[in-house]
Structure formats: structure tokens, C-alpha cells
Design an enzyme around this catalytic site. Structure first.
Site, mmCIF file in Angstrom:
data_model
loop_
_atom_site.group_PDB
_atom_site.id
_atom_site.type_symbol
_atom_site.label_atom_id
_atom_site.label_comp_id
_atom_site.label_asym_id
_atom_site.label_seq_id
_atom_site.Cartn_x
_atom_site.Cartn_y
_atom_site.Cartn_z
ATOM 1 N N GLN A 31 1.119 -1.069 -0.015
ATOM 2 C CA GLN A 31 0.098 -0.031 0.341
ATOM 3 C C GLN A 31 0.732 1.312 -0.103
ATOM 4 O O GLN A 31 2.142 1.071 0.086
ATOM 5 C CB GLN A 31 -0.747 -0.405 1.598
ATOM 6 C CG GLN A 31 -0.467 0.025 2.444
ATOM 7 C CD GLN A 31 -0.578 -0.530 3.953
ATOM 8 O OE1 GLN A 31 -2.440 -0.851 3.441
ATOM 9 N NE2 GLN A 31 -0.170 -1.005 4.557
ATOM 10 N N GLY A 139 -1.786 -11.830 8.635
ATOM 11 C CA GLY A 139 -2.375 -12.495 10.137
ATOM 12 C C GLY A 139 -3.013 -13.382 9.796
ATOM 13 O O GLY A 139 -3.331 -14.238 10.877
ATOM 14 N N ASP A 157 -6.924 -4.693 14.856
ATOM 15 C CA ASP A 157 -6.417 -3.401 14.869
ATOM 16 C C ASP A 157 -6.379 -3.660 12.767
ATOM 17 O O ASP A 157 -5.031 -3.012 12.726
ATOM 18 C CB ASP A 157 -4.944 -2.781 15.743
ATOM 19 C CG ASP A 157 -5.277 -1.303 15.656
ATOM 20 O OD1 ASP A 157 -6.128 -0.656 15.128
ATOM 21 O OD2 ASP A 157 -3.866 -1.484 16.108
ATOM 22 N N SER A 158 -7.066 -3.915 12.691
ATOM 23 C CA SER A 158 -6.913 -3.994 11.182
ATOM 24 C C SER A 158 -7.393 -2.229 9.842
ATOM 25 O O SER A 158 -8.505 -1.324 10.921
ATOM 26 C CB SER A 158 -7.781 -4.925 10.143
ATOM 27 O OG SER A 158 -9.721 -4.256 10.513
ATOM 28 N N THR A 159 -6.637 -2.100 8.642
ATOM 29 C CA THR A 159 -7.441 -1.632 8.212
ATOM 30 C C THR A 159 -8.787 -1.302 7.989
ATOM 31 O O THR A 159 -9.135 -2.643 8.431
ATOM 32 C CB THR A 159 -6.485 -1.254 6.797
ATOM 33 O OG1 THR A 159 -6.858 -2.565 6.282
ATOM 34 C CG2 THR A 159 -4.964 -0.667 6.978
ATOM 35 N N ASP A 160 -9.273 -0.569 7.097
ATOM 36 C CA ASP A 160 -10.943 -0.365 6.440
ATOM 37 C C ASP A 160 -10.281 -1.706 5.805
ATOM 38 O O ASP A 160 -9.960 -2.552 5.361
ATOM 39 C CB ASP A 160 -11.025 0.438 5.577
ATOM 40 C CG ASP A 160 -10.625 1.999 6.608
ATOM 41 O OD1 ASP A 160 -11.098 2.105 7.565
ATOM 42 O OD2 ASP A 160 -10.386 2.126 6.183
HETATM 43 N N1 SPD Z 1 -11.001 4.273 8.119
HETATM 44 C C1 SPD Z 1 -9.846 4.165 9.265
HETATM 45 C C2 SPD Z 1 -9.473 2.800 9.907
HETATM 46 C C3 SPD Z 1 -8.582 2.982 10.629
HETATM 47 C C4 SPD Z 1 -9.330 1.701 11.428
HETATM 48 N N2 SPD Z 1 -7.444 1.018 12.069
HETATM 49 C C5 SPD Z 1 -6.455 2.296 12.172
HETATM 50 C C6 SPD Z 1 -5.210 1.866 13.108
HETATM 51 C C7 SPD Z 1 -5.065 2.249 14.336
HETATM 52 N N3 SPD Z 1 -4.062 1.447 14.484
#
Ligand code: SPD
Length: 294
Positions: A31, A139, A157-160
Site C-alpha cells: 500500500q 495475520g 486492529d485492521s485497516t478498512d
Molecule cells: N478508516 C480508518 C480505519 C482505521 C482503523 N485502524 C486504525 C489503526 C490504528 N492503530
């Protein structure tokens, strides 16, 4: 010339923050990773152009994803797994718990860790702590290789749910998370904004409910995330949400926090009516249900 960062939400909404400086910018294997300085929120980590965290409001997200499950566990947790979270904010909060002997951070992208250590030192503060083990791996693969019931608390603790994070939202992954979780353990997953991701959020909750006997959403206010209202799902095999297990353990943590406190621990489960319909509790024991404000 003024420089503005904008995050677009669908076709009709854009959020903007004035930027004074770009500190880091790199296309990783997975990314685009950027750290910029904003006038209003300090330094900000962006992944593929989406806000992940800012110095000024990160405490809300990292305290809420960590302390709600860790302090709900009936015994002091010893082994914790964080999946994603390469910025280190969740690890920092987990390590405030003296009972935690080891937190494993499983982050797919080494560039996120590198950028956070270099430019977000207050967030990445504990990544070199000897109680933190860093696994730079997917993961989904990592969890498949872990023994049954080997973690007390697992924090997703993922991204979207796009790009490299997409596999962290499906039933097959949640099945593995459940297998690896201790019988009295707790999982918390970040579950997006209820304002803008309603369909996606419903799908995440339906997947979690397929796997975990107890699930319920809770929420917090994060100014730099779209919609400002953010949700997490508390999942377990049997532990009920809403009450901290031990007031003494809780007092150690609340002495350090800026958002989480005794009232927030319970109040975060008191869902506004529109959220009750989507992220409502499932599998609560009738006594807890009656006692809980959900
Ligand atoms: N749209 C933002 C979603 C972010 C979720 N994860 C944030 C990671 C922080 N440790």
C-alpha cells in the site's frame, strides 16, 4: 500555497485537513504509506490515502480497542495478540497492563512499522519493549499456525476492509481467531463507521455472529475518522461485556488514560437506537442483559 489532505467518503462527502509538511511517503509492497504533519491534529499516518491515526486523537481508538476487552477478562490477561496495528498504538496500551507477559504484534507491512517508529514516536513508543514480539506476516497465515487457546485477548486492529486488510473480516479468519482464543478470552475487532459503511458493517457483524457465541458492538468518538463515530465488536466464547472484571486492575489503567474510564467502559455499550438495530448484542446472559445499559 496551501496544502490540503482530503479523504473522500462516497460521492458526496470529503473531509479535509490542512497539511504543513510531508514527512514520509513510500509505496510498499502492499500500500501507499504516508506520514504528514497537519495543522490541527499533528502528525498523521495515511494508508492508501485514508486516515489511520493522528497524534492528537489516536488515544481514543487505541484505548478503546485495548482496555475494554483486557479489563473485561475475568482473570488478568497474560498473552495478547494484535493483528494489524503496525503503528504501535494498540501495543502501547496493552503493555500498560502489568499482567501481560507478551504481546505479539502481527503486521503485514514492515513499512508501516518503519514509518511509525521514525515519525510517530509517541504512538510507536513501546514497539521495542522486550514484552513485545513483532511478526511481520499476514495475520491470516499467522493465526492458522498458532496452537489452540494460546492467546487470552486478540485485538483485530485492521485497516478498512479493502486492500491488504480484507482477509481480516471473513468467517474463515474469525474461525481461526476463535480456535486460538482461550476459553475465557476476548476478541475485539475494529468495525468501521455506522454512518457510512452500514452495509459493510452489517456484513462484518453477521460474520462475527456466525462464529462467536457472544458479540456486541460498542462505540467511541474519533474526530478524524469519517462520521466521527467509530465502532468495535466485543466477541467471546462466554464472557459478558459491560462490566470490568476487577476495579483494582481498572484503576491502574484509568490513571493513565485520556478517554477510557469507569463510566466509558459501561457507557460505550449503551447503543443509540439506530445502532441497536445493526450492532446489537447477541448471546448476552439474561442477568447481564438486564444489568447492562445496552
Ligand atoms: N478508516 C480508518 C480505519 C482505521 C482503523 N485502524 C486504525 C489503526 C490504528 N492503530
Amino acid at each position: 500555497m496551501e496544502l490540503w489532505f482530503t479523504e473522500q467518503q462516497g460521492s458526496n462527502i470529503r473531509y479535509g485537513l490542512r497539511v504543513s509538511e510531508t514527512l514520509f511517503s513510500k509505496q510498499s509492497e502492499f500500500q501507499q504509506v504516508d506520514v504528514v504533519t497537519t495543522k490541527a491534529y499533528g502528525r498523521m499516518l495515511l494508508l492508501d490515502g485514508l486516515v489511520m491515526t493522528t497524534e492528537r486523537d489516536e488515544f481514543v481508538y487505541h484505548e478503546m480497542i485495548s482496555h475494554v476487552p483486557l479489563l473485561s477478562m475475568p482473570r488478568p490477561p497474560r498473552r495478547v495478540l494484535v493483528i494489524g496495528g503496525g503503528d504501535g498504538g494498540t501495543v502501547r496500551e496493552v503493555l500498560k497492563h502489568p499482567s501481560v507477559e507478551e504481546v505479539v504484534l502481527c503486521e503485514i507491512d514492515p513499512v508501516v512499522i518503519e514509518a511509525s517508529k521514525a515519525y510517530l514516536p509517541t504512538i510507536a513508543a513501546e514497539l521495542d519493549n522486550p514484552r513485545c514480539t513483532i511478526e511481520v506476516r499476514d495475520g491470516v497465515d499467522y493465526i492458522q499456525q498458532q496452537p489452540d487457546e494460546s492467546f487470552d485477548v486478540i485485538l483485530i486492529d485492521s485497516t478498512d476492509p479493502i486492500g491488504p486488510g480484507v482477509g481480516l473480516f471473513n468467517v474463515a479468519f474469525y474461525e481461526q481467531v476463535k480456535r486460538v482464543l482461550a476459553p475465557d478470552g476476548i476478541v475485539t475487532a475494529q468495525t468501521e463507521s455506522p454512518f457510512f459503511e452500514e452495509e459493510g458493517l452489517n456484513k462484518i457483524y453477521s460474520n462475527l455472529r456466525e462464529v462467536f457465541p457472544v458479540t456486541t458492538g460498542y462505540y467511541g468518538i474519533i474526530p478524524t475518522y469519517p462520521g466521527n463515530l467509530w465502532t468495535w465488536c466485543f466477541c467471546s466464547k462466554s464472557v459478558q461485556p459491560g462490566q470490568p472484571a476487577d476495579k483494582e486492575r481498572q484503576a491502574v489503567i484509568t490513571a493513565t488514560t485520556h478517554y477510557y474510564n469507569e463510566a466509558i467502559h459501561q457507557g460505550a455499550f449503551a447503543l443509540p437506537s439506530f445502532l441497536r438495530r445493526s450492532i446489537r448484542p447477541q448471546g448476552l446472559a439474561s442477568t447481564s442483559e438486564a444489568a447492562s445499559p445496552c
